[in-house]
Motif scaffolding. Structure first.
Motif, PDB file in Angstrom:
ATOM      1  N   UNK A 102      80.375  10.400  -1.711  1.00 37.48           N
ATOM      2  CA  UNK A 102      80.804  11.578  -0.946  1.00 37.48           C
ATOM      3  C   UNK A 102      81.044  12.752  -1.892  1.00 37.48           C
ATOM      4  N   UNK A 103      80.685  13.929  -1.428  1.00 32.75           N
ATOM      5  CA  UNK A 103      80.822  15.132  -2.250  1.00 32.75           C
ATOM      6  C   UNK A 103      81.317  16.272  -1.380  1.00 32.75           C
ATOM      7  N   UNK A 104      82.121  17.141  -1.987  1.00 35.13           N
ATOM      8  CA  UNK A 104      82.684  18.286  -1.297  1.00 35.13           C
ATOM      9  C   UNK A 104      82.500  19.522  -2.170  1.00 35.13           C
ATOM     10  N   UNK A 105      82.013  20.600  -1.560  1.00 35.93           N
ATOM     11  CA  UNK A 105      81.837  21.880  -2.244  1.00 35.93           C
ATOM     12  C   UNK A 105      82.575  22.936  -1.428  1.00 35.93           C
ATOM     13  N   UNK A 106      83.558  23.600  -2.053  1.00 35.99           N
ATOM     14  CA  UNK A 106      84.304  24.663  -1.368  1.00 35.99           C
ATOM     15  C   UNK A 106      83.918  26.002  -1.971  1.00 35.99           C
ATOM     16  N   UNK A 107      83.552  26.943  -1.098  1.00 40.54           N
ATOM     17  CA  UNK A 107      83.069  28.262  -1.508  1.00 40.54           C
ATOM     18  C   UNK A 107      83.878  29.347  -0.806  1.00 40.54           C
ATOM     19  N   UNK A 108      84.212  30.412  -1.547  1.00 39.53           N
ATOM     20  CA  UNK A 108      85.045  31.479  -0.985  1.00 39.53           C
ATOM     21  C   UNK A 108      84.365  32.835  -1.166  1.00 39.53           C
ATOM     22  N   UNK A 109      84.279  33.619  -0.088  1.00 36.33           N
ATOM     23  CA  UNK A 109      83.765  34.983  -0.223  1.00 36.33           C
ATOM     24  C   UNK A 109      84.713  35.821  -1.082  1.00 36.33           C
ATOM     25  N   UNK A 110      84.185  36.780  -1.845  1.00 37.44           N
ATOM     26  CA  UNK A 110      85.058  37.613  -2.665  1.00 37.44           C
ATOM     27  C   UNK A 110      86.097  38.334  -1.808  1.00 37.44           C
ATOM     28  N   UNK A 111      87.353  38.253  -2.202  1.00 34.20           N
ATOM     29  CA  UNK A 111      88.434  38.927  -1.493  1.00 34.20           C
ATOM     30  C   UNK A 111      88.974  38.187  -0.288  1.00 34.20           C
ATOM     31  N   UNK A 112      88.430  37.019   0.022  1.00 32.83           N
ATOM     32  CA  UNK A 112      88.831  36.298   1.230  1.00 32.83           C
ATOM     33  C   UNK A 112      89.904  35.256   0.959  1.00 32.83           C
ATOM     34  N   UNK A 113      90.735  35.019   1.962  1.00 36.39           N
ATOM     35  CA  UNK A 113      91.714  33.945   1.909  1.00 36.39           C
ATOM     36  C   UNK A 113      91.213  32.709   2.634  1.00 36.39           C
ATOM     37  N   UNK A 114      89.999  32.759   3.161  1.00 41.03           N
ATOM     38  CA  UNK A 114      89.409  31.631   3.886  1.00 41.03           C
ATOM     39  C   UNK A 114      88.105  31.234   3.202  1.00 41.03           C
ATOM     40  N   UNK A 115      87.873  29.942   3.111  1.00 37.05           N
ATOM     41  CA  UNK A 115      86.691  29.404   2.453  1.00 37.05           C
ATOM     42  C   UNK A 115      85.843  28.622   3.446  1.00 37.05           C
ATOM     43  N   UNK A 116      84.613  28.327   3.026  1.00 37.86           N
ATOM     44  CA  UNK A 116      83.802  27.343   3.744  1.00 37.86           C
ATOM     45  C   UNK A 116      83.746  26.096   2.878  1.00 37.86           C
ATOM     46  N   UNK A 117      83.574  24.953   3.520  1.00 35.36           N
ATOM     47  CA  UNK A 117      83.421  23.713   2.774  1.00 35.36           C
ATOM     48  C   UNK A 117      82.140  23.032   3.251  1.00 35.36           C
ATOM     49  N   UNK A 118      81.338  22.621   2.288  1.00 37.20           N
ATOM     50  CA  UNK A 118      80.107  21.877   2.530  1.00 37.20           C
ATOM     51  C   UNK A 118      80.372  20.459   2.045  1.00 37.20           C
ATOM     52  N   UNK A 119      79.899  19.465   2.779  1.00 36.63           N
ATOM     53  CA  UNK A 119      80.172  18.101   2.342  1.00 36.63           C
ATOM     54  C   UNK A 119      79.056  17.163   2.747  1.00 36.63           C
ATOM     55  N   UNK A 120      79.027  16.037   2.066  1.00 33.51           N
ATOM     56  CA  UNK A 120      78.137  14.934   2.445  1.00 33.51           C
ATOM     57  C   UNK A 120      78.883  13.638   2.202  1.00 33.51           C
ATOM     58  N   UNK A 121      78.726  12.721   3.115  1.00 32.97           N
ATOM     59  CA  UNK A 121      79.386  11.432   2.986  1.00 32.97           C
ATOM     60  C   UNK A 121      80.877  11.465   3.245  1.00 32.97           C
ATOM     61  N   UNK A 122      81.371  12.548   3.817  1.00 35.04           N
ATOM     62  CA  UNK A 122      82.801  12.663   4.131  1.00 35.04           C
ATOM     63  C   UNK A 122      82.963  12.482   5.637  1.00 35.04           C
ATOM     64  N   UNK A 123      83.676  11.458   6.066  1.00 35.15           N
ATOM     65  CA  UNK A 123      83.833  11.252   7.506  1.00 35.15           C
ATOM     66  C   UNK A 123      84.659  12.368   8.155  1.00 35.15           C
ATOM     67  N   UNK A 124      84.222  12.793   9.344  1.00 38.86           N
ATOM     68  CA  UNK A 124      84.954  13.795  10.119  1.00 38.86           C
ATOM     69  C   UNK A 124      85.387  13.112  11.409  1.00 38.86           C
ATOM     70  N   UNK A 125      86.669  12.812  11.548  1.00 42.67           N
ATOM     71  CA  UNK A 125      87.151  12.021  12.680  1.00 42.67           C
ATOM     72  C   UNK A 125      86.841  12.611  14.059  1.00 42.67           C
ATOM     73  N   UNK A 126      86.702  13.940  14.147  1.00 41.16           N
ATOM     74  CA  UNK A 126      86.470  14.551  15.458  1.00 41.16           C
ATOM     75  C   UNK A 126      84.995  14.717  15.791  1.00 41.16           C
ATOM     76  N   UNK A 127      84.099  14.340  14.874  1.00 43.99           N
ATOM     77  CA  UNK A 127      82.666  14.425  15.116  1.00 43.99           C
ATOM     78  C   UNK A 127      81.963  15.189  14.015  1.00 43.99           C
ATOM     79  N   UNK A 128      80.715  14.874  13.816  1.00 42.00           N
ATOM     80  CA  UNK A 128      79.931  15.504  12.755  1.00 42.00           C
ATOM     81  C   UNK A 128      78.997  16.549  13.359  1.00 42.00           C
TER      82      UNK A 128
END
Length: 139
Positions: free
Chosen positions: A40-66
């Motif tokens: 499993x891998x996780x990549x977190x990326x943040x736009x310049x100046x932002x307090x919110x990020x996006x996260x990209x992942x593989x092999x990470x279970x998401x309990x509410x659905x993929x």
């Protein structure tokens, strides 16, 4: 109780391709690129100046659905000068639409792009944000 939106999972089919796209073409900062556990891998990326990020992942279970890659639309970035933002993004090789003004008021101009999977983004010009934080600009 305060709550902050800090991370939005974004479904992609190729983690390295997506990471390269968001860092090299859109200008996001890579905050984290780690293996959480074997397979499993996780990549977190943040736009310049932002307090919110996006996260990209593989092999990470998401309990509410993929979610399916390419199905997210309406993610939105805000800039104070849409023409300057378009020049910078196209110089990086990003295919972004021409700005369209939907209304005369500040906040009424948008342009759009998609990532390699087809996830859709809007970029909104909100000139007032240069001097007034969002929480104050909307009150």
């Amino acid at each position: 109780m305060d709550m902050t939106l800090e991370v939005i999972p974004l479904p992609v089919s190729d983690l390295d391709r997506a990471k390269s796209f968001y860092v090299d073409k859109v200008g996001f900062r890579c905050d984290v690129d780690t293996e959480l556990m074997p397979g499993s891998r996780l990549v977190q990326l943040t736009p310049p100046g932002s307090g919110c990020s996006i996260v990209l992942s593989e092999g990470v279970p998401i309990p509410t659905g993929t979610p399916t890659p390419g199905t997210y639309h309406g993610l939105q970035l805000v800039v104070t000068d849409i023409k300057a933002a378009r020049e910078e993004l196209t110089a990086r090789g990003l295919e972004v639409s021409e700005p369209v003004q939907f209304g005369p008021s500040d906040g009424g101009t948008f342009m759009h792009f998609t990532d390699p999977d087809g996830n859709g983004w809007a970029i909104q010009e909100f000139r007032r944000r240069e001097t007034v934080p969002l929480r104050d600009a909307l009150s």
